[in-house]
Motif scaffolding. Sequence first.
Motif: not given
Length: 622
Positions: A289-296
């Motif tokens: 989830q953290i990687a997704a948030d950074i990408t977003l």
Amino acid sequence: MGLSSALASAVAGLRANQAALSITSANVANANTPGYVAQSVNQIEVASGGSGSSVLVTGVTRDIDQFIQGQLRTETGGAGYANQISNILGQLQSIYGTPGGTGTLESAYNNFTSAIQALQTNTTGLAAQTTALSAAQTLAQTINTTSQGIQTLRTNVNQDISNSVAQVNTDLKQIAAINTKLQSLSATDPSAATLQDQRDAAINDVSKYVDVKAVNSGVNGVNVFTTTGVQLVGDGQASQFNFSAAGTLSPTSLYNTDPTKSTVGTLTVTLPNGASLDAIANKVISSGQIAADITLRDQTLVQAQTQVDQLAATLSSSLSDQTTQGTAVNPSASLSGFTLDLSNVQPGNSINLTYTNNAGQQQQVQIVRVDDPKALPLANPPGASPQVIGVNFTGGITSVVSQLNAALGQTHLQFANSSGLLQVAANPADNVTVNSASTTTTVTSLTSGSPQLPFFTDSSSPYTGAITGAGSELTGFAQRIQVNPALLANPANVTVYSNSPPTPAGDTTRSDFIFSQLTSSTFSYSPQTGLGSTTAPFKGTIGNYIQQFISQQATAANSATQLQQGQSVVVSTLQQKFNTTSEVNIDSELSNLIALQNSYAANAHVMSVVQSMMQTLMQVQL
């Protein structure tokens, strides 16, 4: 076998039965406890005296398939990533609106063009003028709202990173603490299994946010790493993630690998050995989830903001930009080209050149006025078309000529000061031809005598696309675009473009120009919008552009949903496989209970027989 040996074997058997019954009881009691792994007793055969054998309990085994467990954690990270991407893209699609739907950017734009079309047949009617301006205001406000919605999503995912980091740090500390407790327990201690269940639960929780793999180390120990090899737990110590939230984000809040230039929350990780890494710059986290948030936060939603910024900029510039062709230099045997008047070129405006090089290839160059030295040189990706050159105009025409000769001298183009005008030419002997030259400037007056007008402004200032060391005026323009206050104060200027001489009554020059620019004129759009490329930018009408990026967003949201659903199936399948071996099977436990009861009865019978035989022997001796 002697009676004492038989008795010892029976006693050992009863102890083993007691331990097994205790484990079976615990399994049955925790059959519905989340995270509980079924346990079984480890028993070995040992020699008992000079002959015969006995049983020894050596510990407790957790019935777990570590390979499937590792796969499950990997896919859980993928599910965390896919879920968050799908969730936010779904919300972004709601902000953009469904293609062809009402209350969207597309419908607001279509209403505006329809109002302008109606104005063409009634140029002097106040009602038609105010209707057109009202539609324009609605469009500008819709763009404002869309931009604000995007930044709200960025702020939300930024806060989600903060919350996720706090949870991960709690889990990592728990894993390290359990490792320490387990090191003080022997491998045969039944209580170790309970601690291992708790540790697995913490590792599983981390895998939702960060991609991890666990590696056994020593007695009961586990080291935890990211899939990129960064250690999160080891030797009883845990790494610590540190996130500095930036509060409410705006379009100019952007990540930069240089911490002094980054205006969004920074994420670092302090390792057990005390070293610190920028988790984003070093790509420490690749899933979860953290990687997704950074990408977003740093890519997906930044691109979405660029899309609406580009819409606002094109909408404004299409109505205010005026292109003036250069004056041809009298051809001669040694030189041919054009002269250009730069007096109206403002920061952000451009000089446009097309020339044929000595290889017979046609090339395009866009020379942009950039008066802030901190913004120079402009980024110019290889193969970009047109090639973009930034030039500082504050030093006057002589300085401009010098900068252009330095930047483009290798092309065999020659720049000179021709009585205060910029001359661009080429020597035919070099087999280079200047095909065309023009300036694109921003009209700032409502009554300049030309159909162009500053219909939309950056707050109350004309939009020119100026570039400074702080960034481009384009960034965040969607939040600031509005209908020119001077135009709202005098609606007649929607059609009146000259006061001296007065615009003839019924003249449709300006309304025809506005409608044509909005509906049929073609523009190029930045590759940063996610459309086209640096070598082949997307080109189309404003309406085409709106449809294209809204459709692109809808496709992305649908793809993300499909990926999330597929990932959910994978996780569910692996979870079922894992549960098959790790969950308590009541039928098996009841079967074990019957076997243990029979074993207990057999050992008890042996003890009874031994007691009887000993009593008989004692009676014989008497």
